[in-house]
Design a protein around this motif. Structure first.
Motif, PDB file in Angstrom:
ATOM      1  N   ASN A  58       0.640  -1.138   0.267  1.00 46.14           N
ATOM      2  CA  ASN A  58      -0.111   0.018  -0.012  1.00 46.14           C
ATOM      3  C   ASN A  58       0.633   1.175   0.007  1.00 46.14           C
ATOM      4  N   ARG A  59       1.956   1.138   0.985  1.00 44.79           N
ATOM      5  CA  ARG A  59       2.794   2.460   0.957  1.00 44.79           C
ATOM      6  C   ARG A  59       3.568   2.480  -0.467  1.00 44.79           C
ATOM      7  N   TRP A  62       0.920   4.109  -2.849  1.00 44.75           N
ATOM      8  CA  TRP A  62       0.979   5.758  -2.615  1.00 44.75           C
ATOM      9  C   TRP A  62       2.191   6.500  -3.014  1.00 44.75           C
ATOM     10  N   MET A  91      -1.207   8.345   5.047  1.00 43.76           N
ATOM     11  CA  MET A  91      -0.726   6.702   4.516  1.00 43.76           C
ATOM     12  C   MET A  91       0.661   6.312   5.064  1.00 43.76           C
ATOM     13  N   ARG A  94       0.412   6.312   8.985  1.00 48.48           N
ATOM     14  CA  ARG A  94      -0.242   5.166   9.567  1.00 48.48           C
ATOM     15  C   ARG A  94       0.440   3.860   9.318  1.00 48.48           C
ATOM     16  N   THR A  95       1.228   3.819   8.326  1.00 50.00           N
ATOM     17  CA  THR A  95       1.702   2.510   7.896  1.00 50.00           C
ATOM     18  C   THR A  95       2.888   2.329   9.148  1.00 50.00           C
ATOM     19  N   MET A 110      -7.318   3.633   6.353  1.00 46.62           N
ATOM     20  CA  MET A 110      -6.457   3.377   5.214  1.00 46.62           C
ATOM     21  C   MET A 110      -7.345   2.676   4.043  1.00 46.62           C
ATOM     22  N   ASN A 114      -8.500   4.480   0.329  1.00 52.78           N
ATOM     23  CA  ASN A 114      -8.356   3.696  -0.907  1.00 52.78           C
ATOM     24  C   ASN A 114      -9.477   3.466  -1.776  1.00 52.78           C
TER      25      ASN A 114
END
Length: 128
Positions: A58-59, A62, A91, A94-95, A110, A114
């Motif tokens: 996810n990171r 982004w 993001m 939060r990751t 998150m 998305n």
């Protein structure tokens, strides 16, 4: 890991060369949201490595979005560039929280971001 995500994104783009780039971005966001949802449900049964792999996917997605959105050649309005940059920063932070041991419920925002962005890219109202 970054290279793997980039290659997967490019492969998806290559196999759908005629597809709308916005649709490809929406698809990538939904894939990340789905992976985060599974991670949230199975938090206690997955290894730390598996958690981190999903979070890094996810990171990385982004990272690609914010890099493209804020590039000098971007045609996006400055306000939209700033909004994307702020979402990416959220993001990223939060990751790090999730990797540091935050509760799985913290993934919900998150996932929602998305899904909402994917819906917007598809020209749909977010249904979350």
């Amino acid at each position: 890991m970054y290279q793997q995500a980039t290659q997967a994104y490019q492969q998806s783009a290559n196999t759908s060369a005629s597809a709308d780039p916005r649709a490809l971005e929406a698809e990538a966001l939904m894939k990340a949201a789905a992976r985060l949802s599974v991670l949230q449900r199975e938090w206690d049964t997955v290894s730390r490595e598996e958690r981190n792999e999903t979070l890094i996917f996810n990171r990385t997605l982004w990272t690609i979005f914010v890099t493209e959105a804020t590039a000098s050649h971007s045609e996006l309005p400055l306000e939209l560039q700033n909004n994307i940059a702020n979402l990416a920063l959220f993001m990223f932070n939060r990751t790090m929280e999730m990797m540091g041991g935050a509760e799985p419920e913290a993934l919900e925002t998150m996932i929602s971001i998305n899904k909402s962005l994917a819906a917007g890219l598809r020209g749909q109202k977010a249904n979350i």
